[in-house]
Design an enzyme around this catalytic site. Structure first.
Site, PDB file in Angstrom:
ATOM      1  N   SER A   1      -6.976   5.825   3.522  1.00 39.67           N
ATOM      2  CA  SER A   1      -7.007   4.870   2.399  1.00 39.67           C
ATOM      3  C   SER A   1      -7.415   3.484   2.896  1.00 39.67           C
ATOM      4  O   SER A   1      -8.179   2.774   2.237  1.00 39.67           O
ATOM      5  CB  SER A   1      -5.620   4.773   1.743  1.00 39.67           C
ATOM      6  OG  SER A   1      -5.412   5.825   0.830  1.00 39.67           O
TER       7      SER A   1
ATOM      8  N   GLY B   1      -2.704   8.098  -4.561  1.00 36.55           N
ATOM      9  CA  GLY B   1      -2.031   9.272  -5.104  1.00 36.55           C
ATOM     10  C   GLY B   1      -0.813   9.693  -4.290  1.00 36.55           C
ATOM     11  O   GLY B   1      -0.554   9.191  -3.199  1.00 36.55           O
ATOM     12  N   ASP B   2      -0.057  10.598  -4.864  1.00 35.25           N
ATOM     13  CA  ASP B   2       1.059  11.286  -4.200  1.00 35.25           C
ATOM     14  C   ASP B   2       1.279  12.531  -5.061  1.00 35.25           C
ATOM     15  O   ASP B   2       0.342  12.985  -5.740  1.00 35.25           O
ATOM     16  CB  ASP B   2       2.305  10.380  -4.123  1.00 35.25           C
ATOM     17  CG  ASP B   2       3.365  10.922  -3.165  1.00 35.25           C
ATOM     18  OD1 ASP B   2       3.213  10.756  -1.948  1.00 35.25           O
ATOM     19  OD2 ASP B   2       4.344  11.546  -3.628  1.00 35.25           O
TER      20      ASP B   2
ATOM     21  N   LYS C   1       0.846  -1.192   0.000  1.00 40.79           N
ATOM     22  CA  LYS C   1       0.000   0.000   0.000  1.00 40.79           C
ATOM     23  C   LYS C   1       0.873   1.230   0.000  1.00 40.79           C
ATOM     24  O   LYS C   1       1.800   1.355   0.812  1.00 40.79           O
ATOM     25  CB  LYS C   1      -0.892   0.013   1.267  1.00 40.79           C
ATOM     26  CG  LYS C   1      -1.878   1.168   1.293  1.00 40.79           C
ATOM     27  CD  LYS C   1      -3.117   0.865   0.503  1.00 40.79           C
ATOM     28  CE  LYS C   1      -3.933   2.101   0.154  1.00 40.79           C
ATOM     29  NZ  LYS C   1      -3.467   2.781  -1.085  1.00 40.79           N
TER      30      LYS C   1
ATOM     31  N   ASN D   1      -2.370  19.021  -2.598  1.00 42.40           N
ATOM     32  CA  ASN D   1      -3.405  18.337  -1.818  1.00 42.40           C
ATOM     33  C   ASN D   1      -3.152  18.422  -0.315  1.00 42.40           C
ATOM     34  O   ASN D   1      -4.047  18.795   0.451  1.00 42.40           O
ATOM     35  CB  ASN D   1      -3.491  16.868  -2.273  1.00 42.40           C
ATOM     36  CG  ASN D   1      -4.412  16.065  -1.387  1.00 42.40           C
ATOM     37  OD1 ASN D   1      -3.968  15.383  -0.465  1.00 42.40           O
ATOM     38  ND2 ASN D   1      -5.702  16.164  -1.620  1.00 42.40           N
TER      39      ASN D   1
ATOM     40  N   LYS E   1       5.361   3.817   8.328  1.00 40.82           N
ATOM     41  CA  LYS E   1       4.163   4.655   8.470  1.00 40.82           C
ATOM     42  C   LYS E   1       2.902   3.800   8.526  1.00 40.82           C
ATOM     43  O   LYS E   1       2.049   3.983   9.390  1.00 40.82           O
ATOM     44  CB  LYS E   1       4.082   5.616   7.278  1.00 40.82           C
ATOM     45  CG  LYS E   1       2.931   6.584   7.320  1.00 40.82           C
ATOM     46  CD  LYS E   1       2.659   7.239   5.972  1.00 40.82           C
ATOM     47  CE  LYS E   1       3.878   7.895   5.382  1.00 40.82           C
ATOM     48  NZ  LYS E   1       3.523   8.709   4.173  1.00 40.82           N
TER      49      LYS E   1
ATOM     50  N   GLN F   1       7.149   4.206   3.891  1.00 39.71           N
ATOM     51  CA  GLN F   1       5.751   3.769   3.921  1.00 39.71           C
ATOM     52  C   GLN F   1       5.567   2.514   4.775  1.00 39.71           C
ATOM     53  O   GLN F   1       4.533   2.342   5.421  1.00 39.71           O
ATOM     54  CB  GLN F   1       5.278   3.505   2.479  1.00 39.71           C
ATOM     55  CG  GLN F   1       3.778   3.546   2.298  1.00 39.71           C
ATOM     56  CD  GLN F   1       3.220   4.960   2.192  1.00 39.71           C
ATOM     57  OE1 GLN F   1       3.811   5.823   1.541  1.00 39.71           O
ATOM     58  NE2 GLN F   1       2.104   5.217   2.835  1.00 39.71           N
TER      59      GLN F   1
ATOM     60  N   LYS G   1       5.544   1.911  -2.898  1.00 40.90           N
ATOM     61  CA  LYS G   1       5.462   3.216  -3.557  1.00 40.90           C
ATOM     62  C   LYS G   1       5.720   3.007  -5.032  1.00 40.90           C
ATOM     63  O   LYS G   1       6.346   2.018  -5.429  1.00 40.90           O
ATOM     64  CB  LYS G   1       6.516   4.183  -2.993  1.00 40.90           C
ATOM     65  CG  LYS G   1       6.141   5.631  -3.134  1.00 40.90           C
ATOM     66  CD  LYS G   1       5.126   6.044  -2.086  1.00 40.90           C
ATOM     67  CE  LYS G   1       4.717   7.481  -2.212  1.00 40.90           C
ATOM     68  NZ  LYS G   1       3.995   7.928  -1.002  1.00 40.90           N
TER      69      LYS G   1
ATOM     70  N   THR H   1      -4.761  13.679   4.697  1.00 39.41           N
ATOM     71  CA  THR H   1      -3.351  13.892   5.056  1.00 39.41           C
ATOM     72  C   THR H   1      -3.191  15.261   5.723  1.00 39.41           C
ATOM     73  O   THR H   1      -2.558  15.387   6.783  1.00 39.41           O
ATOM     74  CB  THR H   1      -2.440  13.776   3.826  1.00 39.41           C
ATOM     75  OG1 THR H   1      -2.786  12.596   3.113  1.00 39.41           O
ATOM     76  CG2 THR H   1      -0.983  13.727   4.227  1.00 39.41           C
TER      77      THR H   1
HETATM   78  P1  NDP Z   1       0.620  17.658  -4.896  1.00 38.00           P
HETATM   79  O1  NDP Z   1       1.132  17.263  -6.221  1.00 38.00           O
HETATM   80  O2  NDP Z   1      -0.844  17.834  -4.703  1.00 38.00           O
HETATM   81  O3  NDP Z   1       1.323  18.987  -4.395  1.00 38.00           O
HETATM   82  C1  NDP Z   1       2.704  19.074  -4.252  1.00 38.00           C
HETATM   83  C2  NDP Z   1       3.079  20.474  -3.848  1.00 38.00           C
HETATM   84  O4  NDP Z   1       4.463  20.510  -3.518  1.00 38.00           O
HETATM   85  C3  NDP Z   1       2.882  21.482  -4.972  1.00 38.00           C
HETATM   86  O5  NDP Z   1       2.608  22.746  -4.414  1.00 38.00           O
HETATM   87  C4  NDP Z   1       4.239  21.459  -5.652  1.00 38.00           C
HETATM   88  O6  NDP Z   1       4.536  22.622  -6.382  1.00 38.00           O
HETATM   89  C5  NDP Z   1       5.173  21.296  -4.466  1.00 38.00           C
HETATM   90  N1  NDP Z   1       6.391  20.569  -4.910  1.00 38.00           N
HETATM   91  C6  NDP Z   1       6.442  19.351  -5.463  1.00 38.00           C
HETATM   92  N2  NDP Z   1       7.698  19.012  -5.778  1.00 38.00           N
HETATM   93  C7  NDP Z   1       8.447  20.037  -5.422  1.00 38.00           C
HETATM   94  C8  NDP Z   1       9.826  20.304  -5.504  1.00 38.00           C
HETATM   95  N3  NDP Z   1      10.699  19.401  -6.029  1.00 38.00           N
HETATM   96  N4  NDP Z   1      10.265  21.482  -5.000  1.00 38.00           N
HETATM   97  C9  NDP Z   1       9.378  22.386  -4.487  1.00 38.00           C
HETATM   98  N5  NDP Z   1       8.064  22.189  -4.394  1.00 38.00           N
HETATM   99  C10 NDP Z   1       7.598  21.049  -4.855  1.00 38.00           C
HETATM  100  O7  NDP Z   1       1.183  16.539  -3.881  1.00 38.00           O
HETATM  101  P2  NDP Z   1       0.728  16.198  -2.397  1.00 38.00           P
HETATM  102  O8  NDP Z   1       0.197  17.415  -1.730  1.00 38.00           O
HETATM  103  O9  NDP Z   1      -0.121  14.993  -2.462  1.00 38.00           O
HETATM  104  O10 NDP Z   1       2.104  15.752  -1.734  1.00 38.00           O
HETATM  105  C11 NDP Z   1       2.942  16.648  -1.008  1.00 38.00           C
HETATM  106  C12 NDP Z   1       3.858  15.865  -0.089  1.00 38.00           C
HETATM  107  O11 NDP Z   1       3.070  15.111   0.840  1.00 38.00           O
HETATM  108  C13 NDP Z   1       4.762  14.833  -0.775  1.00 38.00           C
HETATM  109  O12 NDP Z   1       5.969  14.761  -0.062  1.00 38.00           O
HETATM  110  C14 NDP Z   1       4.001  13.535  -0.596  1.00 38.00           C
HETATM  111  O13 NDP Z   1       4.856  12.418  -0.661  1.00 38.00           O
HETATM  112  C15 NDP Z   1       3.436  13.738   0.796  1.00 38.00           C
HETATM  113  N6  NDP Z   1       2.289  12.944   1.173  1.00 38.00           N
HETATM  114  C16 NDP Z   1       1.154  12.928   0.412  1.00 38.00           C
HETATM  115  C17 NDP Z   1       0.060  12.196   0.812  1.00 38.00           C
HETATM  116  C18 NDP Z   1      -1.229  12.226   0.066  1.00 38.00           C
HETATM  117  O14 NDP Z   1      -2.186  11.629   0.552  1.00 38.00           O
HETATM  118  N7  NDP Z   1      -1.330  12.886  -1.071  1.00 38.00           N
HETATM  119  C19 NDP Z   1       0.093  11.369   2.030  1.00 38.00           C
HETATM  120  C20 NDP Z   1       1.316  11.515   2.809  1.00 38.00           C
HETATM  121  C21 NDP Z   1       2.354  12.263   2.366  1.00 38.00           C
HETATM  122  P3  NDP Z   1       4.215  22.723  -7.966  1.00 38.00           P
HETATM  123  O15 NDP Z   1       2.740  22.974  -8.041  1.00 38.00           O
HETATM  124  O16 NDP Z   1       5.051  23.839  -8.410  1.00 38.00           O
HETATM  125  O17 NDP Z   1       4.611  21.408  -8.561  1.00 38.00           O
HETATM  126  O1  2IT Z   2       2.856   9.022   1.336  1.00 36.79           O
HETATM  127  C1  2IT Z   2       1.717   8.554   1.519  1.00 36.79           C
HETATM  128  O2  2IT Z   2       1.376   8.079   2.602  1.00 36.79           O
HETATM  129  C2  2IT Z   2       0.767   8.615   0.401  1.00 36.79           C
HETATM  130  N1  2IT Z   2       1.101   9.158  -0.645  1.00 36.79           N
HETATM  131  C3  2IT Z   2      -0.594   8.014   0.546  1.00 36.79           C
HETATM  132  C4  2IT Z   2      -0.558   6.535   0.320  1.00 36.79           C
HETATM  133  C5  2IT Z   2      -1.908   5.844   0.267  1.00 36.79           C
HETATM  134  O3  2IT Z   2      -1.900   4.667  -0.109  1.00 36.79           O
HETATM  135  O4  2IT Z   2      -2.936   6.451   0.579  1.00 36.79           O
END
Ligand code: NDP
Ligand code: 2IT
Length: 448
Positions: free
Chosen positions: A380, A168-169, A93, A244, A117, A114, A129, A213
């Protein structure tokens, strides 16, 4: 004593030697392994069974070609990845990341994190992942659809509700999950809802998954503050990113009476001393898929700084919610100097090792991603539960479940840190808690 420390150092050096060039993976393994010596002292059979050595080696790694055509007919070739890291506690997952920076080392670091976590959530899920070095920026919906279809045309054979369940991520949200699910359904001739999470609630997704998240990281910070006799209400906050995780962290902070004065994207930082207008951020980033710089065009009191450092903006609570290694030691020191009392990681491994050390030494309440951002994957798992029982829960009930899970995670990390003589240290607490849960199952299963 020295023997155990030497053993752990050897494990780290072995990982570095056998996985050349994968610096983020080395960093993630080192950060966990360094905290496990007290566990081997207390439970020597985990050393006999070589559990740390086995946990550091992914169970399987899939790399595949993803060819697709853009709107003008030009052919592009990307590289797809899925690393099934550990399935001791349940099916693989973890999310899929579409970003130009994705490579095997990044996917392995994320998969490794992961494993711990997911164990910490207490839900029956293993760790994985995946993703691709596809850059969705500037691509039309049709191009994204063709990419997702090509990606799933290879990946589907490795998935299944009892085998591997992506979500997603970065760069993968409800739109991409829809295209991926559609292709999976078409190829397999099965409406297997539980094969992906983060689906739209209108066709099998869970309410609150989108928010989970971001809400979860705020709940975790709330618990850290509570332990110090503080609350979120009235706090000035800074949240990096505007995707997100960031958006729903901002929403929950504001709902709890905090003021968020800055957010960002990969191009720059927006600082709005009156408080970030979330409706504007959501329209720019979620609907228009634009750049955060547009915020300052609409709100003249806000300042936009291209390539700015968001951590230089004074705040009491800082939530890194963008990407790995975005908060380094100098940034941590700037936060501390400006009076920051809590850092909660919405992103995975956003703070560098030097940054973590500085925050812990200064006594800042620090919630590592493994614990603080676990609300997304935990929800999830709630989505999988609803799919398995062909049920759909209300928003209120699902959010209550998420809230309880985050409180439990905080309490268990706290207790584990105390048990292993590092009170208040959530790095130690989360690493050991996750390790113990996975290790016990691995021993039970024998050498597999
Ligand atoms: P999104 O794609 O929705 O948003 C990512 C954000 O981070 C955007 O604002 C993006 O900017 C910025 N970003 C991405 N890459 C970079 C970079 N290399 N340098 C600077 N800014 C960057 O992703 P999420 O919000 O889903 O994910 C954000 C973080 O949270 C990640 O580390 C992810 O692994 C983690 N995460 C996500 C989960 C989820 O459920 N979605 C769960 C747990 C952790 P721009 O728009 O310019 O690309
Ligand atoms: O980093 C994370 O925990 C995620 N991107 C979410 C993983 C999931 O299966 O919901």
């Amino acid at each position: 004593m020295a023997e155990i420390d030497a053993r752990i150092e050897n494990i780290i050096q072995d990982v570095i030697r056998r996985n050349p060039g994968e610096s983020e993976f080395h960093q993630a393994v080192t950060e966990v392994a360094e905290t496990l010596a007290p566990v081997l002292r207390k439970y020597p059979h985990y050393a006999e069974h070589k559990i740390i050595e086995r946990i550091c080696e992914p169970e399987r790694q899939i790399i595949f070609r993803v060819p697709w055509q853009d709107d003008s007919g030009e052919v592009h070739i990307n590289r797809g990845f899925r690393v099934g890291f550990n399935s001791a506690l349940g099916p693989y997952k973890g999310g899929l990341r579409f970003h130009r920076s994705v490579n095997l080392g990044i996917v392995k670091f994320l998969g490794f994190e992961q494993v711990f976590k997911n164990a910490i959530t207490g839900m029956p899920i293993g760790g994985a992942k995946g993703g691709a070095d596809f850059d969705p920026r500037g691509r039309s919906d049709d191009e994204v659809m063709r990419f997702c279809q090509s990606f799933m045309t290879e990946l589907y054979r490795h998935l299944g509700e009892f085998t591997d369940v992506p979500a997603g991520d970065i760069g993968v949200g409800a739109r991409e999950i829809g295209y991926l699910f559609g292709q999976y359904k078409r190829i397999t001739n099965r409406y297997e809802s539980g094969v992906l999470t983060g689906k739209n609630p209108s066709w099998g997704g869970s309410l609150v998954r989108k928010e989970a998240t971001g809400y979860g990281v705020v709940y975790f910070v709330e618990e850290m503050l509570k332990a110090r006799g503080e609350t979120i209400e009235g706090k000035t906050c800074v949240v990096s990113g505007s995707g997100n995780v960031a958006i729903y962290a901002i929403e929950k902070l504001e709902a709890l009476g905090a003021r968020v004065v800055a957010c960002s994207d990969s191009d720059g930082v927006v600082h709005d001393p009156r408080g970030i207008r979330l409706d504007t951020v959501q329209r720019i980033k979620e609907v228009e898929r634009g750049r955060i710089s547009a915020y300052a065009d609409e709100h003249p009191q806000a300042a936009y700084q291209p390539a700015g450092n968001i951590w230089s903006i004074p705040c009491e609570v800082a939530l890194p919610c963008a990407t790995q290694n975005e908060l380094d030691e100098a940034s941590a020191r700037a936060l501390i100097a400006n009076g920051c009392i809590a850092v909660g990681e919405g992103a995975n491994m956003p703070t560098t090792p030097g940054g973590v050390r500085a925050l812990l030494e200064a006594g800042v309440a620090y919630g590592p991603g493994k614990a603080a951002n676990a609300g997304g994957v935990a929800t999830s798992a709630l989505e999988m539960q609803q799919n398995a029982s062909r049920d759909a829960w209300t928003f209120e009930y699902t959010e209550q479940r998420l809230h309880e899970i985050m409180k439990d995670i905080h309490r268990h990390c706290h207790e584990t840190a105390e048990e292993f003589a590092s009170p208040g240290n959530h790095v130690v607490g989360s690493n050991i808690l996750g390790f113990l849960r996975v290790a016990e199952a691995m021993v039970a299963f024998g050498v597999i």
